[in-house]
Design an enzyme around this catalytic site. Structure first.
Site, PDB file in Angstrom:
ATOM      1  N   GLU A 104      56.516  14.042  38.219  1.00 25.14           N
ATOM      2  CA  GLU A 104      57.279  15.048  37.200  1.00 25.14           C
ATOM      3  C   GLU A 104      56.294  15.442  36.201  1.00 25.14           C
ATOM      4  O   GLU A 104      56.331  16.640  35.891  1.00 25.14           O
ATOM      5  CB  GLU A 104      58.785  14.400  36.741  1.00 25.14           C
ATOM      6  CG  GLU A 104      59.463  14.167  37.924  1.00 25.14           C
ATOM      7  CD  GLU A 104      59.859  15.159  38.984  1.00 25.14           C
ATOM      8  OE1 GLU A 104      59.587  16.400  39.061  1.00 25.14           O
ATOM      9  OE2 GLU A 104      60.149  14.455  40.406  1.00 25.14           O
ATOM     10  N   GLU A 141      61.130  18.462  37.296  1.00 30.16           N
ATOM     11  CA  GLU A 141      60.270  18.750  36.282  1.00 30.16           C
ATOM     12  C   GLU A 141      60.744  19.755  35.355  1.00 30.16           C
ATOM     13  O   GLU A 141      59.712  20.438  35.033  1.00 30.16           O
ATOM     14  CB  GLU A 141      58.897  19.135  36.892  1.00 30.16           C
ATOM     15  CG  GLU A 141      59.047  20.363  37.891  1.00 30.16           C
ATOM     16  CD  GLU A 141      59.416  20.592  39.147  1.00 30.16           C
ATOM     17  OE1 GLU A 141      60.152  19.383  39.495  1.00 30.16           O
ATOM     18  OE2 GLU A 141      58.849  21.228  40.007  1.00 30.16           O
TER      19      GLU A 141
HETATM   20  N1  BES Z   1      60.617  19.644  42.169  1.00 27.49           N
HETATM   21  C1  BES Z   1      61.075  18.556  42.969  1.00 27.49           C
HETATM   22  C2  BES Z   1      62.552  18.684  43.250  1.00 27.49           C
HETATM   23  C3  BES Z   1      63.094  19.661  44.103  1.00 27.49           C
HETATM   24  C4  BES Z   1      62.238  20.241  44.941  1.00 27.49           C
HETATM   25  C5  BES Z   1      64.332  20.025  43.729  1.00 27.49           C
HETATM   26  C6  BES Z   1      62.855  21.195  45.890  1.00 27.49           C
HETATM   27  C7  BES Z   1      64.794  21.240  44.792  1.00 27.49           C
HETATM   28  C8  BES Z   1      64.160  21.660  45.766  1.00 27.49           C
HETATM   29  C9  BES Z   1      60.601  17.149  41.942  1.00 27.49           C
HETATM   30  O1  BES Z   1      59.409  17.277  41.540  1.00 27.49           O
HETATM   31  C10 BES Z   1      60.321  16.263  43.436  1.00 27.49           C
HETATM   32  O2  BES Z   1      59.735  16.449  44.102  1.00 27.49           O
HETATM   33  N2  BES Z   1      61.278  15.171  43.302  1.00 27.49           N
HETATM   34  C11 BES Z   1      61.063  14.069  44.097  1.00 27.49           C
HETATM   35  C12 BES Z   1      60.432  12.780  43.556  1.00 27.49           C
HETATM   36  C13 BES Z   1      58.929  12.791  43.931  1.00 27.49           C
HETATM   37  C14 BES Z   1      58.483  11.428  43.271  1.00 27.49           C
HETATM   38  C15 BES Z   1      58.491  12.913  45.027  1.00 27.49           C
HETATM   39  C16 BES Z   1      62.436  13.665  44.446  1.00 27.49           C
HETATM   40  O3  BES Z   1      63.491  14.129  43.903  1.00 27.49           O
HETATM   41  O4  BES Z   1      62.486  12.947  45.656  1.00 27.49           O
HETATM   42 ZN    ZN Z   2      57.822  17.643  42.940  1.00 24.40          ZN
END
Ligand code: BES
Ligand code: ZN
Length: 539
Positions: free
Chosen positions: A261, A236
């Site tokens: 996001e 995000e």
């Molecule tokens: N902020 C997260 C990605 C993240 C979390 C990166 C912890 C590093 C450490 C992002 O918003 C996220 O949750 N992405 C998910 C997708 C979502 C649709 C559940 C993912 O990448 O799987």
């Molecule tokens: Zn997230």
């Protein structure tokens, strides 16, 4: 303690050396006598504004090295000349061959949770917020992008304070296609048309989110589609979500990722978890909010179906976690905060908010959320502060069962979606996944062959379906899928897909051998986050 208030970056990108080189100027408040910054594998060349000599502490495997700078009395700023390491954990440098265009190299950052320190010296905690400006010099014809307002070429500005994990940079051969007044898609030229079609509803999503929880405060909302080695589904980064190309299924079936996001523009980017133990404040709220946006745009049935699938994934994953790691209030002291990224903060967090919605009614609960985002905008808060706010809105409400007890409380809402009576033939990705996951663990290879004849799963171009099918193929020893397995693991670096496949292979001696052989070819293409996950599995 002096805190970072404004960061000014002036960096040159060298693809030949795989380094960023330049200066970071930090403006501090209040003035103090010692400044301690986070770094990891940074080469510090010079510090201007330091009283007498700076020191770089010993390297901790998780935290990196503290950079301690004595300050002159009243000093409010320092300039650090530095260069990054080619192995920086927060950067991935790709060869042209790893891109869609195959012509130019590509660089992107991934700072969450604590990797910003590997490409800029700063206070790398979500409890410190700062504004920034930046100049990025990249070789022509590549376009540098940052998650910030774009001024003239290579110049960026972020006027509202952000935590360090939202600092983001990408450089590559990139093209832009608008899809709305505030929204557009950045991607490599061969990908941009298809991506723009997949994400054509994004402006509507922003409008729906605003109707739910108040104005979008970041100006533009664009999406950058990265090469397939991107280790996550999405990130995000403010004004510019980073996204995996594996959600481009051709039928918009995986665009909940964009709702997710986008929702972080409120839950996370406006109201931020103060520590990584409070991660559910970011991800649980966002997963709940994601459901609400999906419901607005695609209807209740689809949103409930997506939620039901997520709850299934939570229940599966909880079986593999230590009970204490299934509590919402995490305790990651001494551990890598990246380990906090399980389904627990996401889906258990969202279920708790759903429980509150059902208990108090949507009207009251939405008003509470709107007030929460407004009151805490641009602040970093802990679970304690959330609980105080909750208690003011709903006196006597006690959610300590959710926060402190493992698993799901008995009062967890049931998410109902009847996959069996859903219309067939025009199945969405989620319905195919549900169909595949319902097969028993010990499915025979002969049955796999039948399914493949009927549905051609091995050839599926949908990454979600392919990953599920390949996992079953490994489990069943279904050899005709092995070449596809190898190609998939070489192309895709998204950890959510890669990890279960290697875990499944590692269960048998023969599988482990195959895993090592594939990994030998795939590792160079993986992001450091994915590579370290696989190293752990195969060590
Ligand atoms: N902020 C997260 C990605 C993240 C979390 C990166 C912890 C590093 C450490 C992002 O918003 C996220 O949750 N992405 C998910 C997708 C979502 C649709 C559940 C993912 O990448 O799987
Ligand atoms: Zn997230």
């Amino acid at each position: 303690m002096s805190r970072l208030r404004h960061l000014e970056l002036d960096l040159a990108v060298s693809f030949k050396e795989r380094v960023l080189r330049g200066t970071a100027t930090l403006t501090l408040e209040p003035a103090g006598r010692t400044l301690v910054l986070d770094t990891r594998d940074l080469k510090i060349l010079k510090v201007n504004g330091s009283e007498s000599g700076w020191t770089l502490g010993e390297r901790d495997p998780i935290l990196g090295s503290a950079l301690t700078i004595p300050l002159a009395a009243g000093a409010r700023s320092v300039t650090i000349e530095y260069e990054t390491s080619p192995e920086a954990s927060g950067l991935q440098w790709l060869d042209a061959a790893q891109t869609a265009g195959k012509r130019s190299p590509f660089l992107y950052s991934q700072s969450q949770a604590i990797h910003a320190r590997s490409w800029a010296p700063l206070q790398d905690t979500p409890s410190v917020r700062f504004t920034f400006s930046a100049r990025i010099q990249a070789p022509a014809p590549l376009t540098p992008l940052m998650a910030a307002a774009r001024l003239k070429d290579g110049h960026f500005h972020m006027p509202t304070p952000i935590p360090s994990y939202l600092l983001a940079l990408a450089v590559g051969e990139l093209e832009f296609k608008p899809v709305g007044a505030r929204c557009g898609i950045w991607a490599e030229p061969p990908v941009v048309e298809k991506a723009a079609r997949e994400f054509e509803d994004v402006e509507k999503m922003v409008e729906a989110a605003e109707r739910l929880y108040g104005p979008y405060l970041w100006g533009r909302y664009d999406i950058l589609v990265l090469p397939p080695s991107f280790p996550f589904g999405g990130m995000e980064n403010p004004r510019l979500t980073f996204a995996t190309p594996t959600v481009i299924a051709g039928d918009k079936s995986l665009v909940a990722l964009v709702s997710h996001e986008l929702a972080h523009s409120w839950s996370g980017n406006l109201v931020t978890n103060a520590t990584w133990n409070d991660m559910w404040l970011n991800e649980g709220f966002t997963t709940y909010f994601e459901r609400r946006i999906q419901e607005e745009i695609y209807g209740r049935a689809r949103s409930e179906m997506e939620f039901a699938l997520e709850v299934g994934e939570l229940q599966e994953e909880m079986k593999t976690l230590k009970p204490e790691d299934t509590r919402l209030a995490g305790d990651y002291a001494g551990r890598d905060p990246d380990d906090a990224m399980t389904q627990v903060p996401y889906v258990k967090g969202a279920l708790m908010l759903r429980m509150l919605e059902e208990k108090y009614g949507r009207g009251r609960f939405d008003a509470f959320l709107r007030g929460y985002f407004e009151r805490y905008a641009f602040q970093s808060i802990t679970t304690r502060e959330f609980l105080d706010e909750l208690g003011r809105a709903f006196p006597g409400e006690d959610v300590s069962d959710w926060l402190n007890q493992p698993g799901l409380p008995a009062r967890a809402p049931k998410i109902g979606y009847d996959f069996e009576t859903a219309p067939k033939r025009t199945w969405s990705t989620q319905e195919w996944l549900h169909y595949l996951r319902a097969f028993p663990e010990d499915l025979a290879a002969s049955r796999m062959a039948e399914l493949d004849r009927q549905w051609d799963f091995t050839a599926s171009g949908n990454a979600e379906i392919a990953a599920q099918w390949l996992r079953m193929a490994v489990r069943a020893g279904y050899a005709p899928a092995y070449p596809r397995l190898e190609r998939f693991l070489i192309e895709v670096g998204r950890r959510k897909f890669v990890r279960p496949l290697y875990l499944e292979m590692a269960k048998t001696a023969e599988g482990k051998q195959r895993a090592r052989a594939i990994y030998g070819k795939a590792r160079a293409g993986y992001h450091p986050i994915t590579a370290s996950t696989v190293d752990e599995i195969l060590k």
